[in-house]
Every structure is written in C-alpha cells, then in structure tokens.
Design an enzyme around this catalytic site. Sequence first.
Site, PDB file in Angstrom:
ATOM      1  N   PHE A  27       0.869  -1.185   0.000  1.00 23.82           N
ATOM      2  CA  PHE A  27       0.000   0.000   0.000  1.00 23.82           C
ATOM      3  C   PHE A  27       0.912   1.244   0.000  1.00 23.82           C
ATOM      4  CE2 PHE A  27      -3.283   2.891   1.205  1.00 23.82           C
ATOM      5  CZ  PHE A  27      -4.505   2.251   1.023  1.00 23.82           C
ATOM      6  N   HIS A  93      -9.879   5.238   9.511  1.00 26.87           N
ATOM      7  CA  HIS A  93      -9.120   4.038   9.138  1.00 26.87           C
ATOM      8  C   HIS A  93      -7.640   4.201   9.467  1.00 26.87           C
ATOM      9  CE1 HIS A  93      -9.115   0.180   7.179  1.00 26.87           C
ATOM     10  NE2 HIS A  93      -8.126   0.526   6.390  1.00 26.87           N
TER      11      HIS A  93
END
Length: 162
Positions: A27, A93
């Site tokens: 990511f 998140h």
Amino acid sequence: MPRETTPVIEGDLNGIGMRFGIVVAEFNDFITLKLLDGAKSALLENGVLESDITVAKVPGSFEIPVVADGMASSGNHDAVICLGAVIKGETDHYEYVSQGAAEGISRVALDNQIPVMFGVLTTHNVEQALDRCGGRKGNEGESCAISAIKTVNVLNQINNTG
Ligand code: INI
C-alpha cells in the site's frame, strides 16, 4: 584510590555476518519502495550480504506484524525491519491501521527478543511522507537499517555472542 569507570555498552555500525528480514507494505508503494531502497542500501554499505537479506511484501501496514512475527520466530534473522506508509485520509481508518501496526510491531520485538524496527511512516499527507523516504527529512528506511545493526550489536554484547 583509582576511580572505577562505568561500563557502557554501545552498538557499532558493523553488520558483517548479520541476517535481516524486511517486511514492506505494498500500500502506497510509491513511498514504501523508496524506504526499501534506503534500508537495503544502508545494510549493504555496512557489511551485510545481499544473500543475508530477505524481503517479504504484505498488502498493507496492518499485515506487517503477523509476517514480522513469522520472520522473527523463524530464528533465521538477527533483526526485522518493518516498512510502510500510513497516510491520513478522510476516515478513522488511518488511526486503526497505524495503531495496529505500531502495537503489533513492538509486541513482536518483545515476544521474540530481537530488534524489530518501526519504519512505518504515519503522516498527515503525501508531502510529509515523500520528505521522509529520501526527501528533505532523509529516508526512514535507511535510519531503521542503521538502528537495527546497532541494536543487534548491543544485544550481542549483552548476550556475549558478539
Ligand atoms: N495501509 C497502509 O499501509 N497505508 C495506508 O495509508 C492505508 N490506508 O490508508 O487505508 C492502509 N490500509 C490497508 C491496511 O493496511 C490493510 O491492508 C487492510 O485494512 C486489510 O487488512
């Protein structure tokens, strides 16, 4: 009467003979691959052999601790270097991912008694992350690699294996 000197254990920057695991998150890989380059270069510059470095890729920073634990418990590495980039978005998140990574990584180090380096950038924006993967503020991957070598040398002296 001669004064006694206090013994001080210091880790030097000699990585000869050491074996490292690196866990890197995919990511934000435009950041994390630069952290990986920085970490590998610093290890190689300080005597670590390319064949003694194992890189494992994970989808995101939240997955780093479980793979770091696998590496740490394998007995095949003197230290594990964890690399990721958690960049604040519009939801919570970010908080959960960065907290999970930080808490998990510190637990892996203590559970396995080897250095597990926290090279996960947690930034408010992309610019801050770019600054820290080879930009104005250095390369956190490189810093982690240097800290890993020094910490292994400290532990080796404490355990009298270095
Ligand atoms: N993972 C990151 O490494 N960085 C991030 O910024 C990020 N954000 O923002 O969502 C991120 N999320 C994925 C996460 O690490 C897990 O892969 C996912 O939640 C599955 O467990």
